[in-house]
Design a protein around this motif. Structure first.
Motif, PDB file in Angstrom:
ATOM      1  N   VAL A  23       0.837  -1.205   0.000  1.00  0.00           N
ATOM      2  CA  VAL A  23       0.000   0.000   0.000  1.00  0.00           C
ATOM      3  C   VAL A  23       0.871   1.254   0.000  1.00  0.00           C
ATOM      4  O   VAL A  23       0.661   2.186  -0.789  1.00  0.00           O
ATOM      5  N   VAL A  24       1.869   1.289   0.877  1.00  0.00           N
ATOM      6  CA  VAL A  24       2.723   2.472   0.998  1.00  0.00           C
ATOM      7  C   VAL A  24       3.528   2.703  -0.280  1.00  0.00           C
ATOM      8  O   VAL A  24       3.578   3.827  -0.805  1.00  0.00           O
ATOM      9  N   ASN A  25       4.147   1.671  -0.807  1.00  0.00           N
ATOM     10  CA  ASN A  25       5.068   1.866  -1.925  1.00  0.00           C
ATOM     11  C   ASN A  25       4.372   1.963  -3.274  1.00  0.00           C
ATOM     12  O   ASN A  25       4.822   2.712  -4.151  1.00  0.00           O
ATOM     13  N   LEU A  26       3.264   1.250  -3.459  1.00  0.00           N
ATOM     14  CA  LEU A  26       2.491   1.436  -4.693  1.00  0.00           C
ATOM     15  C   LEU A  26       1.816   2.795  -4.678  1.00  0.00           C
ATOM     16  O   LEU A  26       1.778   3.497  -5.699  1.00  0.00           O
ATOM     17  N   GLY A  27       1.298   3.196  -3.511  1.00  0.00           N
ATOM     18  CA  GLY A  27       0.696   4.524  -3.406  1.00  0.00           C
ATOM     19  C   GLY A  27       1.704   5.622  -3.690  1.00  0.00           C
ATOM     20  O   GLY A  27       1.407   6.598  -4.395  1.00  0.00           O
ATOM     21  N   ALA A  28       2.927   5.472  -3.172  1.00  0.00           N
ATOM     22  CA  ALA A  28       3.968   6.465  -3.420  1.00  0.00           C
ATOM     23  C   ALA A  28       4.359   6.504  -4.887  1.00  0.00           C
ATOM     24  O   ALA A  28       4.639   7.581  -5.443  1.00  0.00           O
ATOM     25  N   GLU A  29       4.374   5.350  -5.542  1.00  0.00           N
ATOM     26  CA  GLU A  29       4.699   5.303  -6.971  1.00  0.00           C
ATOM     27  C   GLU A  29       3.644   6.035  -7.789  1.00  0.00           C
ATOM     28  O   GLU A  29       3.977   6.845  -8.666  1.00  0.00           O
ATOM     29  N   TRP A  30       2.383   5.763  -7.520  1.00  0.00           N
ATOM     30  CA  TRP A  30       1.325   6.452  -8.269  1.00  0.00           C
ATOM     31  C   TRP A  30       1.330   7.953  -7.986  1.00  0.00           C
ATOM     32  O   TRP A  30       1.117   8.763  -8.886  1.00  0.00           O
ATOM     33  N   ALA A  31       1.577   8.331  -6.727  1.00  0.00           N
ATOM     34  CA  ALA A  31       1.627   9.758  -6.398  1.00  0.00           C
ATOM     35  C   ALA A  31       2.787  10.434  -7.121  1.00  0.00           C
ATOM     36  O   ALA A  31       2.656  11.575  -7.580  1.00  0.00           O
ATOM     37  N   ALA A  32       3.918   9.751  -7.234  1.00  0.00           N
ATOM     38  CA  ALA A  32       5.069  10.325  -7.925  1.00  0.00           C
ATOM     39  C   ALA A  32       4.783  10.535  -9.406  1.00  0.00           C
ATOM     40  O   ALA A  32       5.410  11.379 -10.053  1.00  0.00           O
ATOM     41  N   ARG A  33       3.817   9.794  -9.938  1.00  0.00           N
ATOM     42  CA  ARG A  33       3.439   9.952 -11.342  1.00  0.00           C
ATOM     43  C   ARG A  33       2.388  11.047 -11.528  1.00  0.00           C
ATOM     44  O   ARG A  33       1.914  11.274 -12.646  1.00  0.00           O
ATOM     45  N   GLY A  34       1.992  11.682 -10.422  1.00  0.00           N
ATOM     46  CA  GLY A  34       1.066  12.796 -10.522  1.00  0.00           C
ATOM     47  C   GLY A  34      -0.349  12.519 -10.066  1.00  0.00           C
ATOM     48  O   GLY A  34      -1.212  13.392 -10.155  1.00  0.00           O
ATOM     49  N   ALA A  35      -0.620  11.302  -9.576  1.00  0.00           N
ATOM     50  CA  ALA A  35      -1.970  10.969  -9.111  1.00  0.00           C
ATOM     51  C   ALA A  35      -2.202  11.484  -7.699  1.00  0.00           C
ATOM     52  O   ALA A  35      -1.259  11.641  -6.915  1.00  0.00           O
ATOM     53  N   GLN A  36      -3.456  11.744  -7.390  1.00  0.00           N
ATOM     54  CA  GLN A  36      -3.872  12.046  -6.021  1.00  0.00           C
ATOM     55  C   GLN A  36      -4.305  10.723  -5.392  1.00  0.00           C
ATOM     56  O   GLN A  36      -5.292  10.118  -5.819  1.00  0.00           O
ATOM     57  N   VAL A  37      -3.556  10.284  -4.392  1.00  0.00           N
ATOM     58  CA  VAL A  37      -3.706   8.931  -3.838  1.00  0.00           C
ATOM     59  C   VAL A  37      -4.148   9.026  -2.383  1.00  0.00           C
ATOM     60  O   VAL A  37      -3.528   9.731  -1.585  1.00  0.00           O
ATOM     61  N   LEU A  38      -5.193   8.274  -2.042  1.00  0.00           N
ATOM     62  CA  LEU A  38      -5.645   8.178  -0.663  1.00  0.00           C
ATOM     63  C   LEU A  38      -5.398   6.768  -0.149  1.00  0.00           C
ATOM     64  O   LEU A  38      -5.880   5.788  -0.730  1.00  0.00           O
ATOM     65  N   VAL A  39      -4.660   6.666   0.946  1.00  0.00           N
ATOM     66  CA  VAL A  39      -4.482   5.406   1.661  1.00  0.00           C
ATOM     67  C   VAL A  39      -5.457   5.382   2.832  1.00  0.00           C
ATOM     68  O   VAL A  39      -5.498   6.312   3.639  1.00  0.00           O
ATOM     69  N   SER A 260      -0.999   4.617 -14.558  1.00  0.00           N
ATOM     70  CA  SER A 260       0.319   4.211 -15.026  1.00  0.00           C
ATOM     71  C   SER A 260       0.807   5.107 -16.163  1.00  0.00           C
ATOM     72  O   SER A 260       2.012   5.223 -16.390  1.00  0.00           O
ATOM     73  N   GLN A 261      -0.105   5.771 -16.870  1.00  0.00           N
ATOM     74  CA  GLN A 261       0.283   6.620 -17.998  1.00  0.00           C
ATOM     75  C   GLN A 261       0.578   8.048 -17.608  1.00  0.00           C
ATOM     76  O   GLN A 261       1.089   8.814 -18.416  1.00  0.00           O
ATOM     77  N   ARG A 262       0.267   8.422 -16.368  1.00  0.00           N
ATOM     78  CA  ARG A 262       0.426   9.833 -15.978  1.00  0.00           C
ATOM     79  C   ARG A 262       1.857  10.324 -16.162  1.00  0.00           C
ATOM     80  O   ARG A 262       2.095  11.441 -16.569  1.00  0.00           O
ATOM     81  N   GLU A 263       2.818   9.468 -15.805  1.00  0.00           N
ATOM     82  CA  GLU A 263       4.205   9.868 -15.903  1.00  0.00           C
ATOM     83  C   GLU A 263       4.579  10.163 -17.363  1.00  0.00           C
ATOM     84  O   GLU A 263       5.345  11.093 -17.640  1.00  0.00           O
ATOM     85  N   LEU A 264       4.026   9.409 -18.291  1.00  0.00           N
ATOM     86  CA  LEU A 264       4.335   9.630 -19.701  1.00  0.00           C
ATOM     87  C   LEU A 264       3.695  10.900 -20.231  1.00  0.00           C
ATOM     88  O   LEU A 264       4.225  11.554 -21.135  1.00  0.00           O
TER      89      LEU A 264
END
Length: 266
Positions: A23-39, A260-264
């Motif tokens: 949860v922590v590391n997948l959430g951080a990955e998606w957030a780093a790609r620009g998503a707003q992530v709620l855990v 997954s496409q946000r970073e691109l």
């Protein structure tokens, strides 16, 4: 889908299977790609919040308050983390999950506009126990991601969860989908690891077994420091593996494709 933003329940009936780490590391990955992530931390051990560097004061609202008070707004429990785009509704370690309860409480809370329209994805860290918290998470989710250690006890937790999954999908949440089984701390050189994964492939199909997360001490060290691994050890194997997991989920599960496409697109 159950709402405007995809909801992922990260679950296994076996404790210590890597749910909070994922949860922590997948959430951080998606957030780093620009998503707003709620855990949303439903496990009263509160490990997801700790892995994000959050410690709730006794008087601060928690994710568990949605089960205590009808109409409680989950937004009151949400706190920002130190990383842009990554937020957490923390757990209450004193919450007691007792007796039969309604299974749609969490789903209603996550469908409210202040949640559904604010975030791009919700990740729920679930307890391993068979109680109404886990049932609420499955009833609210669009998909279930199942971390599993490559040994027999954790694999049995997957089998127990699969029975619960089909019960909820049949009776409560027909839109629920199994995203995949995620091997954690796997090592293909270990015979027992290969044996357990081969059995999981036989039971659930090879397409449901994800590429997995390799053993990496940086994942444990970063969790102990209250940081996602990408902040603590950005060049570690664990960070690479969760990056590749986000890519894999984007190809296997349609609701994750935009994440997954946000970073691109940035």
């Amino acid at each position: 889908m159950t709402g405007p933003c995809p909801i992922v329940s990260v679950s296994n009936r076996k404790g210590g299977s890597g749910k909070s780490t994922t949860v922590v590391n997948l959430g951080a990955e998606w957030a780093a790609r620009g998503a707003q992530v709620l855990v949303v931390d439903l496990d009263t051990q509160g490990h997801a919040g700790l892995g994000l560097g959050l410690r709730l004061a006794a008087a601060h609202p928690s994710a568990h308050d949605v089960f205590r008070a009808p109409g409680f707004e989950l937004a009151r429990a949400i706190r920002p983390t130190a990383w842009p785009g990554l937020f957490c509704a923390g757990a209450d370690p004193l919450f007691e999950a007792e007796g039969p309860r309604e299974l749609t409480v969490l789903s209603r809370a996550l469908r409210r506009p202040e949640i559904a329209e604010r975030f791009d994805v919700v990740l729920i860290d679930t307890p391993p126990s068979l109680d109404f918290l886990l049932l609420n998470a499955l009833a609210a989710a669009d998909g279930v991601l199942v971390p599993v250690l490559p040994h027999a006890l954790s694999a049995e937790g997957v089998r127990q969860l699969s029975r619960l999954f089909f019960r909820i999908a049949t009776n409560e949440n027909p839109g629920l989908r199994l995203i995949g089984v995620l091997p954690i701390t796997m090592d293909p050189r270990v015979t027992h690891h290969r044996t357990v994964l081969d059995e999981l492939r036989r039971q659930y199909g090879g397409q449901r077994i994800l590429r997995g997360i390799r053993k990496d001490v940086a994942l444990a060290e970063s969790f102990a420091s209250g940081q996602p691994a990408r902040a603590y050890a950005p060049r570690s194997r664990g960070v690479l593996d969760y990056h590749l997991l986000a890519d894999e989920l984007g190809t296997l599960w349609p609701p994750a494709s935009a994440l997954s496409q946000r970073e691109l697109l940035a």
